[in-house]
Motif scaffolding. Structure first.
Motif, PDB file in Angstrom:
ATOM      1  N   ILE A  13      -1.587   1.987  -2.296  1.00 41.61           N
ATOM      2  CA  ILE A  13      -0.971   1.032  -1.388  1.00 41.61           C
ATOM      3  C   ILE A  13      -1.807   1.009  -0.112  1.00 41.61           C
ATOM      4  O   ILE A  13      -2.140   2.057   0.445  1.00 41.61           O
ATOM      5  CB  ILE A  13       0.486   1.426  -1.057  1.00 41.61           C
ATOM      6  N   ILE A  14      -2.158  -0.187   0.348  1.00 42.43           N
ATOM      7  CA  ILE A  14      -2.953  -0.370   1.559  1.00 42.43           C
ATOM      8  C   ILE A  14      -2.074  -1.096   2.571  1.00 42.43           C
ATOM      9  O   ILE A  14      -1.590  -2.193   2.305  1.00 42.43           O
ATOM     10  CB  ILE A  14      -4.225  -1.185   1.271  1.00 42.43           C
ATOM     11  N   ARG A  15      -1.859  -0.451   3.695  1.00 42.15           N
ATOM     12  CA  ARG A  15      -0.939  -0.978   4.716  1.00 42.15           C
ATOM     13  C   ARG A  15      -1.672  -1.082   6.044  1.00 42.15           C
ATOM     14  O   ARG A  15      -2.376  -0.156   6.453  1.00 42.15           O
ATOM     15  CB  ARG A  15       0.243  -0.014   4.827  1.00 42.15           C
ATOM     16  N   THR A  16      -1.495  -2.188   6.749  1.00 50.83           N
ATOM     17  CA  THR A  16      -2.087  -2.345   8.078  1.00 50.83           C
ATOM     18  C   THR A  16      -1.329  -1.453   9.047  1.00 50.83           C
ATOM     19  O   THR A  16      -0.098  -1.499   9.110  1.00 50.83           O
ATOM     20  CB  THR A  16      -2.012  -3.812   8.535  1.00 50.83           C
ATOM     21  N   ARG A  84      -4.192  -1.624  -4.570  1.00 51.13           N
ATOM     22  CA  ARG A  84      -5.399  -1.570  -5.393  1.00 51.13           C
ATOM     23  C   ARG A  84      -4.976  -1.111  -6.785  1.00 51.13           C
ATOM     24  O   ARG A  84      -4.450  -0.015  -6.956  1.00 51.13           O
ATOM     25  CB  ARG A  84      -6.443  -0.619  -4.822  1.00 51.13           C
ATOM     26  N   ILE A  85      -5.202  -1.997  -7.761  1.00 48.91           N
ATOM     27  CA  ILE A  85      -4.859  -1.731  -9.151  1.00 48.91           C
ATOM     28  C   ILE A  85      -6.126  -1.813  -9.973  1.00 48.91           C
ATOM     29  O   ILE A  85      -6.798  -2.863  -9.970  1.00 48.91           O
ATOM     30  CB  ILE A  85      -3.830  -2.761  -9.674  1.00 48.91           C
ATOM     31  N   ARG A  86      -6.478  -0.718 -10.624  1.00 44.20           N
ATOM     32  CA  ARG A  86      -7.665  -0.697 -11.485  1.00 44.20           C
ATOM     33  C   ARG A  86      -8.903  -1.211 -10.760  1.00 44.20           C
ATOM     34  O   ARG A  86      -9.722  -1.928 -11.313  1.00 44.20           O
ATOM     35  CB  ARG A  86      -7.406  -1.494 -12.755  1.00 44.20           C
ATOM     36  N   GLY A  87      -9.001  -0.873  -9.466  1.00 43.36           N
ATOM     37  CA  GLY A  87     -10.160  -1.243  -8.660  1.00 43.36           C
ATOM     38  C   GLY A  87     -10.085  -2.614  -8.032  1.00 43.36           C
ATOM     39  O   GLY A  87     -10.985  -3.008  -7.304  1.00 43.36           O
TER      40      GLY A  87
END
Length: 120
Positions: A13-16, A84-87
């Motif tokens: 998970i990418i969160r600002t 990000r899922i599988r790159g």
């Protein structure tokens, strides 16, 4: 606590992060990205079938537009997160859905969300 799906996948998970201040026009500046892994997720392709006879069909079959992810119960997600899922980096589309507690077993269900590939 072990992941609910022992053969599930890990997604990031990418969160600002929090805004460090404001720009000259008073708009908040984006903070640095923060990220964390969620283990034990089930990932399924999400398809979209163009309308029969519609402009988009043009002799095409079902088109894969992203993934549906079932994350472990209690996973805290925001509609503004990316994943990000599988790159591949994807946007979380719509509101993540918490399946809540089963009235039959008392166990908590997954948190389901749609992930669309980021383009452009």
């Amino acid at each position: 606590m072990p992941a609910p799906y022992p053969y599930g996948e890990t997604v990031r998970i990418i969160r600002t992060g929090a805004s460090p201040g404001r720009d000259p026009r008073g708009q908040p500046l984006p903070g640095p990205d923060e990220s964390f892994d969620v283990k034990g997720c089930v990932i399924t392709p999400r398809a979209e079938t163009p309308s029969v006879g519609g402009d988009q069909q043009q002799a095409r079959d079902t088109v894969i537009v992203g993934w549906t992810v079932y994350a472990p119960a209690g996973t805290a997600l925001r509609t503004t997160d990316r994943v990000r899922i599988r790159g591949v980096v994807c946007d979380i589309t719509g509101e993540p859905g918490d399946w809540g507690r089963s009235p039959f077993t008392g166990t908590s269900g997954p948190v389901q969300f749609a992930a669309d590939r980021v383009t452009g």
